[in-house]
Design a protein around this motif. Structure first.
Motif, mmCIF file in Angstrom:
data_model
loop_
_atom_site.group_PDB
_atom_site.id
_atom_site.type_symbol
_atom_site.label_atom_id
_atom_site.label_comp_id
_atom_site.label_asym_id
_atom_site.label_seq_id
_atom_site.Cartn_x
_atom_site.Cartn_y
_atom_site.Cartn_z
ATOM 1 N N GLU A 204 38.454 40.912 42.258
ATOM 2 C CA GLU A 204 37.175 40.535 41.639
ATOM 3 C C GLU A 204 37.291 39.293 40.757
ATOM 4 O O GLU A 204 36.292 38.645 40.455
ATOM 5 C CB GLU A 204 36.616 41.711 40.815
ATOM 6 C CG GLU A 204 37.459 42.116 39.625
ATOM 7 C CD GLU A 204 38.503 43.164 39.956
ATOM 8 O OE1 GLU A 204 39.046 43.776 39.013
ATOM 9 O OE2 GLU A 204 38.782 43.380 41.148
ATOM 10 N N HIS A 205 38.505 38.946 40.346
ATOM 11 C CA HIS A 205 38.693 37.775 39.492
ATOM 12 C C HIS A 205 39.023 36.502 40.273
ATOM 13 O O HIS A 205 39.231 35.444 39.667
ATOM 14 C CB HIS A 205 39.804 38.037 38.472
ATOM 15 C CG HIS A 205 39.501 39.143 37.511
ATOM 16 N ND1 HIS A 205 38.373 39.158 36.725
ATOM 17 C CD2 HIS A 205 40.156 40.297 37.228
ATOM 18 C CE1 HIS A 205 38.348 40.251 35.993
ATOM 19 N NE2 HIS A 205 39.409 40.966 36.282
ATOM 20 N N GLU B 121 44.104 40.039 50.169
ATOM 21 C CA GLU B 121 43.233 39.138 49.410
ATOM 22 C C GLU B 121 44.036 38.233 48.483
ATOM 23 O O GLU B 121 43.717 37.050 48.318
ATOM 24 C CB GLU B 121 42.194 39.950 48.640
ATOM 25 C CG GLU B 121 41.156 40.563 49.573
ATOM 26 C CD GLU B 121 40.255 41.558 48.884
ATOM 27 O OE1 GLU B 121 39.031 41.334 48.895
ATOM 28 O OE2 GLU B 121 40.762 42.558 48.361
ATOM 29 N N ALA B 122 45.105 38.771 47.899
ATOM 30 C CA ALA B 122 45.981 37.937 47.077
ATOM 31 C C ALA B 122 46.668 36.883 47.942
ATOM 32 O O ALA B 122 46.811 35.723 47.535
ATOM 33 C CB ALA B 122 47.008 38.802 46.360
ATOM 34 N N SER C 219 48.383 28.726 31.071
ATOM 35 C CA SER C 219 47.159 29.489 31.286
ATOM 36 C C SER C 219 47.574 30.765 32.012
ATOM 37 O O SER C 219 48.352 30.704 32.960
ATOM 38 C CB SER C 219 46.170 28.711 32.158
ATOM 39 O OG SER C 219 45.754 27.538 31.508
ATOM 40 N N ALA C 220 47.087 31.908 31.572
ATOM 41 C CA ALA C 220 47.526 33.161 32.184
ATOM 42 C C ALA C 220 46.358 34.108 32.345
ATOM 43 O O ALA C 220 45.503 34.226 31.460
ATOM 44 C CB ALA C 220 48.619 33.811 31.337
ATOM 45 N N SER C 221 46.322 34.782 33.483
ATOM 46 C CA SER C 221 45.253 35.720 33.779
ATOM 47 C C SER C 221 45.858 37.013 34.311
ATOM 48 O O SER C 221 46.740 36.986 35.166
ATOM 49 C CB SER C 221 44.299 35.124 34.814
ATOM 50 O OG SER C 221 43.260 36.020 35.121
ATOM 51 N N ARG C 222 45.364 38.141 33.784
ATOM 52 C CA ARG C 222 45.866 39.436 34.234
ATOM 53 C C ARG C 222 45.160 39.845 35.524
ATOM 54 O O ARG C 222 43.931 39.865 35.592
ATOM 55 C CB ARG C 222 45.658 40.504 33.163
ATOM 56 C CG ARG C 222 46.208 41.866 33.557
ATOM 57 C CD ARG C 222 46.179 42.843 32.390
ATOM 58 N NE ARG C 222 46.675 44.147 32.798
ATOM 59 C CZ ARG C 222 45.907 45.141 33.259
ATOM 60 N NH1 ARG C 222 44.600 44.969 33.317
ATOM 61 N NH2 ARG C 222 46.438 46.294 33.615
#
Length: 204
Positions: A191-192, A93-94, A183-186
């Protein structure tokens, strides 16, 4: 309003590459080692940091790991070799997300703390041609979350930090990226992905 991201930096381990603990546990059981002994030894900061910063090779790092195990030298070397034989697997999925970002004309950089073994791993996993550039701490001689790492990464991408989305599974690294104005997302799982696509102004 926050600027839309024009490029993506994505981590390898824990995001694009996932690890099944079973093969690693099997090695520890076979050699009578404590649970997680190999990983915890490898992550000891005094040997992990120079391995990620390009100061020692992967082989030298693993030699140091073996020297610290409560086994005789041949057994320790064999245990480490067996442990290292498993190189993880791609998160489908990634990878689909990365492909969608590139198909939309956005650059994707693989941003990872790694050793000189990275390029071979990417070839073995079939990831070499799935990204536009590889930003390896071993090659850059600086590791995440140092601000210099993110500065070099954005320069290589050709984008200002405010136009780069960074995705990683490590909170400390995420904080470093945000301090560097990205901009950073864990990453905690797929689901994100709708949110990440929205940040990149892609169809959700």
């Amino acid at each position: 309003m926050r600027d839309r991201a024009r490029a993506l930096l994505i981590d390898l381990d824990g995001v694009l590459r996932r690890w099944d603990p079973a093969p690693m546990i099997a090695v520890e059981v076979r050699y009578g080692l404590a649970p997680a002994a190999l990983l915890e030894t490898a992550m000891s900061w005094d040997i992990y940091r120079p391995a990620m910063a390009g100061e020692i090779t992967d082989a030298e790092w693993m030699g140091l790991v073996a020297s610290r195990l409560p086994l005789d030298e041949p057994e320790a070397a064999a245990a480490v070799a067996e442990w290292q034989a498993y190189r993880g697997e791609v998160d489908p999925e990634a990878l689909e997300f990365v492909r969608g970002v590139r198909a939309a004309g956005r650059k994707v950089g693989l941003a990872t703390n790694a050793t000189d073994r990275l390029r071979g791993d990417l070839d073995a996993l079939g990831l070499t041609d799935e990204v536009d550039l590889v930003l390896s701490s071993w090659e850059m001689k600086v590791h995440k979350p140092a601000p210099e790492y993110f500065e070099q990464a954005c320069l290589t991408l050709g984008e200002q930090p405010k136009h780069v989305l960074f995705v990683d599974d490590d909170d400390r690294v995420i904080r470093g990226a945000r301090s560097a104005k990205l901009s950073a997302s864990r990453w905690t799982g797929p689901e994100h992905l709708p949110y990440l696509r929205k940040v990149l102004d892609l169809p959700v």
